[in-house]
Motif scaffolding. Structure first.
Motif, short mmCIF file in Angstrom:
data_model
loop_
_atom_site.label_atom_id
_atom_site.label_comp_id
_atom_site.label_asym_id
_atom_site.label_seq_id
_atom_site.Cartn_x
_atom_site.Cartn_y
_atom_site.Cartn_z
N PHE A 105 0.84 -1.19 0.00
CA PHE A 105 0.00 0.00 0.00
C PHE A 105 0.87 1.24 0.00
O PHE A 105 2.03 1.22 0.40
CB PHE A 105 -0.96 0.02 1.19
CG PHE A 105 -0.29 -0.03 2.53
CD1 PHE A 105 0.19 1.13 3.13
CD2 PHE A 105 -0.14 -1.22 3.20
CE1 PHE A 105 0.81 1.09 4.37
CE2 PHE A 105 0.47 -1.28 4.44
CZ PHE A 105 0.95 -0.12 5.03
N VAL A 106 0.28 2.34 -0.48
CA VAL A 106 0.91 3.65 -0.50
C VAL A 106 -0.08 4.61 0.12
O VAL A 106 -1.27 4.58 -0.19
CB VAL A 106 1.25 4.10 -1.94
CG1 VAL A 106 1.78 5.52 -1.96
CG2 VAL A 106 2.25 3.15 -2.56
N ILE A 107 0.41 5.49 1.01
CA ILE A 107 -0.46 6.46 1.66
C ILE A 107 -0.02 7.85 1.22
O ILE A 107 1.16 8.19 1.28
CB ILE A 107 -0.40 6.33 3.19
CG1 ILE A 107 -0.85 4.92 3.57
CG2 ILE A 107 -1.27 7.38 3.85
CD1 ILE A 107 -0.60 4.55 5.00
N VAL A 108 -0.99 8.65 0.76
CA VAL A 108 -0.72 9.99 0.25
C VAL A 108 -1.57 10.98 1.03
O VAL A 108 -2.79 10.80 1.17
CB VAL A 108 -1.06 10.07 -1.26
CG1 VAL A 108 -0.89 11.49 -1.78
CG2 VAL A 108 -0.21 9.10 -2.05
N ARG A 109 -0.92 12.02 1.54
CA ARG A 109 -1.62 13.09 2.25
C ARG A 109 -2.31 13.98 1.22
O ARG A 109 -1.71 14.35 0.21
CB ARG A 109 -0.61 13.91 3.05
CG ARG A 109 -1.23 14.97 3.90
CD ARG A 109 -0.14 15.70 4.65
NE ARG A 109 -0.68 16.38 5.79
CZ ARG A 109 0.04 16.90 6.74
NH1 ARG A 109 1.36 16.79 6.70
NH2 ARG A 109 -0.52 17.52 7.74
N LEU A 110 -3.55 14.29 1.47
CA LEU A 110 -4.31 15.14 0.55
C LEU A 110 -4.56 16.48 1.21
O LEU A 110 -4.65 16.56 2.43
CB LEU A 110 -5.64 14.46 0.20
CG LEU A 110 -5.52 13.11 -0.52
CD1 LEU A 110 -6.88 12.48 -0.69
CD2 LEU A 110 -4.83 13.27 -1.85
N PRO A 111 -4.71 17.54 0.51
CA PRO A 111 -4.69 17.69 -0.95
C PRO A 111 -3.30 17.88 -1.53
O PRO A 111 -3.14 18.07 -2.72
CB PRO A 111 -5.54 18.93 -1.18
CG PRO A 111 -5.30 19.78 0.02
CD PRO A 111 -5.10 18.80 1.16
N ALA A 112 -2.26 17.85 -0.69
CA ALA A 112 -0.90 18.16 -1.15
C ALA A 112 -0.29 17.05 -2.00
O ALA A 112 0.75 17.26 -2.62
CB ALA A 112 0.00 18.42 0.06
N GLU A 113 -0.89 15.86 -2.01
CA GLU A 113 -0.33 14.72 -2.76
C GLU A 113 1.06 14.34 -2.25
O GLU A 113 1.90 13.89 -3.00
CB GLU A 113 -0.29 14.98 -4.26
CG GLU A 113 -1.65 15.21 -4.90
CD GLU A 113 -2.52 13.96 -4.96
OE1 GLU A 113 -1.99 12.85 -5.08
OE2 GLU A 113 -3.75 14.11 -4.88
N GLN A 114 1.29 14.52 -0.95
CA GLN A 114 2.57 14.19 -0.33
C GLN A 114 2.54 12.73 0.12
O GLN A 114 1.66 12.32 0.87
CB GLN A 114 2.80 15.10 0.88
CG GLN A 114 4.00 14.74 1.71
CD GLN A 114 4.01 15.51 3.03
OE1 GLN A 114 3.07 16.20 3.37
NE2 GLN A 114 5.10 15.38 3.75
N VAL A 115 3.50 11.92 -0.33
CA VAL A 115 3.56 10.51 0.05
C VAL A 115 4.05 10.42 1.49
O VAL A 115 5.12 10.92 1.83
CB VAL A 115 4.48 9.71 -0.89
CG1 VAL A 115 4.60 8.26 -0.42
CG2 VAL A 115 3.98 9.78 -2.31
#
Length: 124
Positions: free
Chosen positions: A82-92
């Motif tokens: 899995f990959v987790i991305v912070r939104l809305p910045a699209e920071q992994v």
């Protein structure tokens, strides 16, 4: 009696042709259904991987503080990840969800397995 010699060979070839035609028709129907079942299975595994990632990230964000070390990422026995991305910045942020803090946040956990991916978006 002599004029019927070889008729059993012709009859056997006709039966063999009909049987082979029926078998090929059956294979043409079953192969796409088996592929569809495989895609559904892969999608379910990818969804479970995304769920695992989101639960891990939620736990880290809610329970661990800024001075704590992030939890060890699980190694999935079935080969999914899995990959987790912070939104809305699209920071992994896959390796450290503590950066979310306990305030309001949004992230997307994407599970992947065998070329299939499924995502869950979580807001708090």
């Amino acid at each position: 009696m002599h004029n019927q010699r070889g008729s059993i060979i012709i009859f056997s070839l006709m039966i063999l042709t009909v049987t082979l035609t029926m078998a090929l028709a059956l294979v043409n129907v079953l192969i796409p259904k088996l592929r569809l079942a495989n895609v559904a299975t892969n999608a379910a595994v990818a969804l479970y991987a995304a769920d695992s990632g989101s639960e891990l990230c939620l736990y880290e964000a809610r329970q661990l503080g800024a001075g704590d070390s992030p939890l060890t990422r699980p190694i999935m026995a079935n080969g999914s990840d899995f990959v987790i991305v912070r939104l809305p910045a699209e920071q992994v942020i896959t390796n450290n969800c503590i950066v979310l803090g306990s305030a309001s946040f949004t992230f997307r956990a994407t599970g992947r397995f065998s070329g299939t991916s499924r995502a869950l978006e979580v807001s708090q």
